[in-house]
Design a protein around this motif. Structure first.
Motif, PDB file in Angstrom:
ATOM      1  N   THR A 227       4.609  -6.222  -1.330  1.00  0.00           N
ATOM      2  CA  THR A 227       3.255  -6.241  -1.882  1.00  0.00           C
ATOM      3  C   THR A 227       2.252  -5.704  -0.874  1.00  0.00           C
ATOM      4  O   THR A 227       2.453  -5.788   0.337  1.00  0.00           O
ATOM      5  N   GLU A 228       1.180  -5.171  -1.439  1.00  0.00           N
ATOM      6  CA  GLU A 228       0.131  -4.603  -0.609  1.00  0.00           C
ATOM      7  C   GLU A 228      -0.414  -5.636   0.382  1.00  0.00           C
ATOM      8  O   GLU A 228      -0.623  -5.328   1.553  1.00  0.00           O
ATOM      9  N   ASP A 255       3.908  -2.626  -3.825  1.00  0.00           N
ATOM     10  CA  ASP A 255       3.690  -3.393  -5.055  1.00  0.00           C
ATOM     11  C   ASP A 255       2.240  -3.879  -5.161  1.00  0.00           C
ATOM     12  O   ASP A 255       1.567  -4.022  -4.146  1.00  0.00           O
ATOM     13  N   ASP A 256       1.796  -4.144  -6.380  1.00  0.00           N
ATOM     14  CA  ASP A 256       0.454  -4.701  -6.645  1.00  0.00           C
ATOM     15  C   ASP A 256      -0.641  -3.862  -6.008  1.00  0.00           C
ATOM     16  O   ASP A 256      -1.636  -4.408  -5.509  1.00  0.00           O
ATOM     17  N   PHE A 257      -0.490  -2.567  -6.013  1.00  0.00           N
ATOM     18  CA  PHE A 257      -1.470  -1.721  -5.325  1.00  0.00           C
ATOM     19  C   PHE A 257      -2.849  -1.878  -5.968  1.00  0.00           C
ATOM     20  O   PHE A 257      -2.993  -1.815  -7.178  1.00  0.00           O
ATOM     21  N   GLY A 258      -3.843  -2.083  -5.115  1.00  0.00           N
ATOM     22  CA  GLY A 258      -5.210  -2.235  -5.596  1.00  0.00           C
ATOM     23  C   GLY A 258      -5.720  -3.656  -5.461  1.00  0.00           C
ATOM     24  O   GLY A 258      -6.919  -3.895  -5.544  1.00  0.00           O
ATOM     25  N   THR A 259      -4.811  -4.609  -5.226  1.00  0.00           N
ATOM     26  CA  THR A 259      -5.246  -6.006  -5.152  1.00  0.00           C
ATOM     27  C   THR A 259      -5.538  -6.434  -3.722  1.00  0.00           C
ATOM     28  O   THR A 259      -6.172  -7.443  -3.490  1.00  0.00           O
ATOM     29  N   LYS A 276       3.160   1.100  -6.930  1.00  0.00           N
ATOM     30  CA  LYS A 276       3.033   0.380  -8.197  1.00  0.00           C
ATOM     31  C   LYS A 276       1.588  -0.063  -8.383  1.00  0.00           C
ATOM     32  O   LYS A 276       1.107  -0.921  -7.637  1.00  0.00           O
ATOM     33  N   VAL A 277       0.928   0.549  -9.350  1.00  0.00           N
ATOM     34  CA  VAL A 277      -0.481   0.225  -9.595  1.00  0.00           C
ATOM     35  C   VAL A 277      -0.555  -1.132 -10.293  1.00  0.00           C
ATOM     36  O   VAL A 277       0.093  -1.343 -11.322  1.00  0.00           O
ATOM     37  N   ASP A 278      -1.326  -2.025  -9.734  1.00  0.00           N
ATOM     38  CA  ASP A 278      -1.391  -3.391 -10.269  1.00  0.00           C
ATOM     39  C   ASP A 278      -1.901  -3.425 -11.705  1.00  0.00           C
ATOM     40  O   ASP A 278      -2.737  -2.619 -12.105  1.00  0.00           O
ATOM     41  N   GLN A 279      -1.404  -4.420 -12.433  1.00  0.00           N
ATOM     42  CA  GLN A 279      -1.753  -4.494 -13.863  1.00  0.00           C
ATOM     43  C   GLN A 279      -3.243  -4.693 -14.129  1.00  0.00           C
ATOM     44  O   GLN A 279      -3.719  -4.308 -15.188  1.00  0.00           O
ATOM     45  N   SER A 280      -3.973  -5.231 -13.160  1.00  0.00           N
ATOM     46  CA  SER A 280      -5.405  -5.426 -13.406  1.00  0.00           C
ATOM     47  C   SER A 280      -6.138  -4.088 -13.591  1.00  0.00           C
ATOM     48  O   SER A 280      -7.193  -4.039 -14.213  1.00  0.00           O
TER      49      SER A 280
END
Ligand code: C2E
Ligand code: CA
Ligand code: CA
Length: 353
Positions: A227-228, A255-259, A276-280
């Motif tokens: 994860t990021e 993982d969870d990129f952007g968070t 992996k662009v985070d789902q948010s």
């Protein structure tokens, strides 16, 4: 009164408050002061701190209980304001964890852990390009316990090392089974989530190689997801580990990129294969131009740096259309399939989505 309770743990005792807001004001200014950036020998250091508040009106019988609750609240302090006020639910949650801990110890031995697989779909061919392994705990009384409940507990207690090893071996075993399945599925990438504690261990690479060897599966079938947030906290180490993995031809994903507020310059320094662009950011991408712009720029940058992009949490056809038009490589989410047991995953492979 100010006291030092541990290496980086302090207590502030405030007397004669006329209202809780006075304590909140102190928490806010303490947070701001301690969070300021200072320069030490040419390096800019920004302090992090979390503050928990509890009030004597809660009828405490001992100082220990008072400190315990303040500590519990601090653990869930808000990132923006820096503080959290204790409430009784936190105590209940802590007690719940306490009862889960010894049970989790037995979960592996008693074969209560199961790995589910969520398809990762190629936007161009609309075929399954791989899966992400997501661990589930089938508790004899409580039923299916989701990972966000027990993974953080396992990280606190160190049990994550044992769980992580089990997940890795299970994923490799399944990858090998799919490699030899009729119909030509030898190029699937199986994502495995790795906690910071696992990749910080000196034996991490050995554990991975051991799992691959034991299952006789190809190195390129495995894609380790970091994860990021874990990456930012361990930049130096991650740089080394990701390079070592690259030499072994084991794939890696951020993982969870952007968070986690990852600096874009990090992307350049780590040879991750996939982002992996985070789902948010993916949620409502067809309706929210802000998210659309962020994801579009991220995809372009990732491609420039030689990385492929997986959009996480894809739930609607409209989101698929926007992402495919943006040249996003893969999608993962309930629109395609939830995480499913291995038999169901094999069926999806054979029969298509
Ligand atoms: P993650 O790595 O970001 O995994 C994706 C999570 O999003 C999964 O939740 C998945 O079920 C969920 N998800 C997938 N598609 C959708 C969608 O379209 N909509 C929504 N709302 N959710 C979707 P899950 O399985 O509960 O896992 C939660 C987290 O637990 C994972 O987040 C990962 O950080 C952690 N985790 C799971 N398995 C493992 C493991 O084996 N090891 C470690 N260290 N962590 C794990
Ligand atoms: Ca993941
Ligand atoms: Ca994720």
């Amino acid at each position: 009164m100010v006291a030092r309770l541990g290496p980086s743990e302090f207590a502030l005792l405030l007397y004669d408050l006329s209202s809780p807001s006075e304590a909140i004001a102190v928490a806010r200014s303490t947070f701001a002061e301690l969070g300021a950036t200072v320069e030490i020998q040419g390096h800019e250091i920004t302090g992090k701190n979390q503050i928990g508040l509890t009030f004597s009106s809660a009828d405490y019988e001992s100082a220990e209980d008072f400190l315990r609750d303040a500590g519990l609240a601090a653990n869930s302090a808000d990132m923006q304001t820096g503080y959290q006020i204790f409430d009784a639910d936190m105590h209940k949650a802590a007690m719940h964890r306490l009862t889960l801990e010894p049970e989790l110890k037995r979960a592996i031995d008693n074969e209560q852990l199961v790995l589910y697989y969520q398809p990762v779909v190629d936007f161009k061919s609309r075929k399954i390009s791989g899966f992400e392994g997501l661990v589930r705990w089938i508790h004899p009384e409580k039923g299916l316990v989701p990972p966000d409940v027990f993974i953080s507990l396992a990280e606190e207690t160190g049990q994550i090392l044992q769980i992580g090893k089990w997940v890795l071996e299970e994923a490799c075993r399944q990858a090998a089974a799919w490699e030899s399945m009729e119909g030509g599925f030898e190029n699937l990438a199986i994502g495995v989530n790795v906690s910071a504690q696992e990749f910080s261990r000196p034996e991490f690479i050995d554990t991975i190689e051991g799992a691959l060897e034991k299952a006789q599966c190809r190195c390129s079938s495995l894609k380790l997801e970091l994860t990021e947030t874990a990456v930012i906290d361990n930049t130096q180490l991650v740089g080394q580990v990701v390079k070592q993995l690259e030499q072994l031809e084991i794939k890696t994903a951020l993982d969870d990129f952007g968070t986690g507020y990852c600096s874009l310059s990090y992307l350049h320094s780590f040879p991750f294969d996939t982002l992996k662009v985070d789902q948010s950011f993916v949620r409502n991408i067809d309706r929210e131009s802000r998210n659309r712009d962020i994801v579009q720029s991220t995809i372009m940058l990732a491609h420039k740096l030689g990385m492929e992009v997986i959009a996480e949490g894809v739930e609607t056809q409209a989101e698929v259309d926007v992402l495919a038009a943006m040249n996003c490589n893969y999608g993962q989410g309930h629109f395609f399939s939830r995480a499913v047991p291995e038999k169901e995953a094999s069926r999806l492979l054979r029969e298509g989505l």
